[in-house]
Scaffold this active site. Structure first.
Site, short mmCIF file in Angstrom:
data_model
loop_
_atom_site.label_atom_id
_atom_site.label_comp_id
_atom_site.label_asym_id
_atom_site.label_seq_id
_atom_site.Cartn_x
_atom_site.Cartn_y
_atom_site.Cartn_z
N HIS A 73 -11.18 9.82 4.90
CA HIS A 73 -10.28 10.92 4.64
C HIS A 73 -10.55 11.42 3.15
CE1 HIS A 73 -6.91 10.21 7.69
NE2 HIS A 73 -8.18 10.03 8.25
N TYR A 202 3.10 11.02 3.74
CA TYR A 202 4.03 10.15 3.38
C TYR A 202 5.28 11.02 3.24
CZ TYR A 202 0.40 6.74 2.02
OH TYR A 202 -0.53 5.95 2.19
N PRO A 294 3.76 -1.61 1.07
CA PRO A 294 2.61 -1.20 1.48
C PRO A 294 2.40 0.57 1.23
CG PRO A 294 4.44 -1.38 3.14
CD PRO A 294 4.83 -2.19 1.81
N LYS A 298 -2.17 -0.61 -1.09
CA LYS A 298 -3.13 -1.39 -1.97
C LYS A 298 -3.27 -2.97 -1.67
CE LYS A 298 -3.79 1.80 -4.48
NZ LYS A 298 -4.86 2.05 -4.05
N TYR A 386 -4.83 6.01 -5.92
CA TYR A 386 -4.93 6.02 -4.52
C TYR A 386 -6.21 5.61 -4.11
CZ TYR A 386 -3.51 6.82 0.38
OH TYR A 386 -3.15 6.62 1.68
#
Length: 391
Positions: A73, A202, A294, A298, A386
């Site tokens: 991704h 998200y 979550p 991580k 990220y």
């Protein structure tokens, strides 16, 4: 007397990854776990892998299935209920992440153990740690047949999760835990349907948080936040799908393919760090030392960086007779742990509705998301965290 150089407690991904790294350097080790292989592989966990996790699998030569089946991704999406805000990881950082289920990563490590000479004993009950304050610790347990067992070693590494015996064996006056328990949990649903979007989403919505993710091109994983203590029985599949369609926003909702759940559960959320991550001859890795929400993806990756540091330290000790690396392990690991905790905490605060908050807090969330949408600097900071900070 049975003896190894390192006894690893916990045969999840952290313990297995550490075991393989040590065996690759010729360090003799034994891995213990109270559960069976089937139980371990039956646990549903996240699957967004940072560079550090992928690189460790590459280093071990156990990345063939990961590379064949994993999904690279280049970015992910933030949603505010009306629009999608893309965080372009590749453009902003030159890096990307891989979607590959933690269960599959564990399976790869587990299946390679016998060939690589990594000894694992499953069904080890009543595990107890002894003598960690000195340089001759040992571990006792009851094996699957009910027999009492003991192994002597030079180091013990606790990779046995938040509830395992390793951290609990450290005297109360020798460490300190820092914790934030959140007033909500994640209700997750797994279904054999195509993902609604080719990247993770998200979402921060007036009704609460939602996440659209996937395990493959044909298996999707979705989450919504629910109040702490909520009963999963109150959430039949159709209610979950309806809520996801609302929270993810119209663009994502248009792509949702509904189907029966093959797994549904609620996980509580907490932030937790234990300091130090070393006590004498005991080192802690992964969830034994820290828990992250979550939201920032991580958990597994932070365990992998712990394992990277621990493997370096133990290899230096046994191959080069260097004590300094072991002495520095905790400080080095905790530096990265706290930065990952900060990112996960901040993203959780941005994307979830805290019941104690009000209209002002919601407007702050929307203002922050609007700022992120228009600021390359803000997007870069999110992207750097990220994909994973340097180890």
């Amino acid at each position: 007397m049975r003896r190894v150089q390192v006894c690893i407690i916990g045969a999840g991904p952290a313990g297995l990854l550490l075991g393989h790294l040590l065996r690759a350097e010729g360090v003799d080790c034994l891995v213990l776990d109270r559960q069976s292989p089937d139980y371990i592989l039956g646990r549903i966990r996240a699957g967004v892998l940072e560079t550090i996790t992928v690189s460790l699998m590459e280093r071990l030569g156990l990345d063939a299935r990961l590379k064949a089946e994993g999904l690279w991704h280049d970015g992910f999406q933030l949603a505010d209920g009306e629009r999608l805000i893309r965080i372009d990881l590749a453009d902003l950082t030159g890096s990307r992440v891989m979607v590959y289920g933690q269960t599959e990563l564990t399976r790869d490590l587990m299946q390679a153990a016998e060939e690589r000479g990594l000894e694992i004993e499953y069904g080890a009950r009543e595990v107890a740690l002894h003598g960690m304050e000195g340089d001759a610790p040992h571990v006792t347990w009851t094996d699957a047949n009910g027999a009492q067992q003991r192994v002597d070693c030079r180091f013990i590494v606790g990779c046995d999760g938040f509830h395992g015996p390793s951290r609990k064996a450290i005297p109360a006056n020798a460490g300190k835990g820092f914790e934030r328990v959140y007033p909500f949990g994640w209700l997750g649903i797994l279904a054999d349907v195509p993902p609604c979007h080719h990247e993770l989403i998200y979402a921060s919505h007036e009704r609460g948080f939602a996440l659209a993710s996937m395990r493959s091109e044909t298996r999707s994983r979705y989450y919504i936040d629910v109040p702490a203590g909520e009963d999963v029985a109150n959430w039949p599949d159709e209610r979950v799908w309806d809520e996801l369609a609302l929270r993810l926003g119209p663009e994502a909702a248009a792509g949702i393919a509904r189907g029966p759940s093959i797994e549904k559960s609620i996980a509580p959320l907490r932030s937790f760090v234990f300091e130090p991550m070393r006590y004498g001859s005991l080192l802690l890795c992964g969830d034994a030392a820290h828990i992250v929400p979550p939201t920032g993806a991580k958990g597994l990756n932070l365990a992998a960086s712990d394992v990277h540091y621990a493997a370096e330290a133990l290899t230096a000790f046994f191959l080069r007779n260097c004590d300094d690396a072991v002495a520095a392990y905790s400080q080095k690991a905790l530096s990265r742990v706290w930065k990952a905790e900060r990112f996960s905490w901040s993203l959780t605060r941005l994307m979830h509705r805290d019941p104690s908050g009000g209209p002002f807090e919601r407007r702050m969330q929307l203002a922050e998301l609007d700022y992120i949408a228009s600021s390359r600097a803000a997007q870069t900071a999110i992207a750097e965290n990220y994909v994973g900070l340097p180890v």
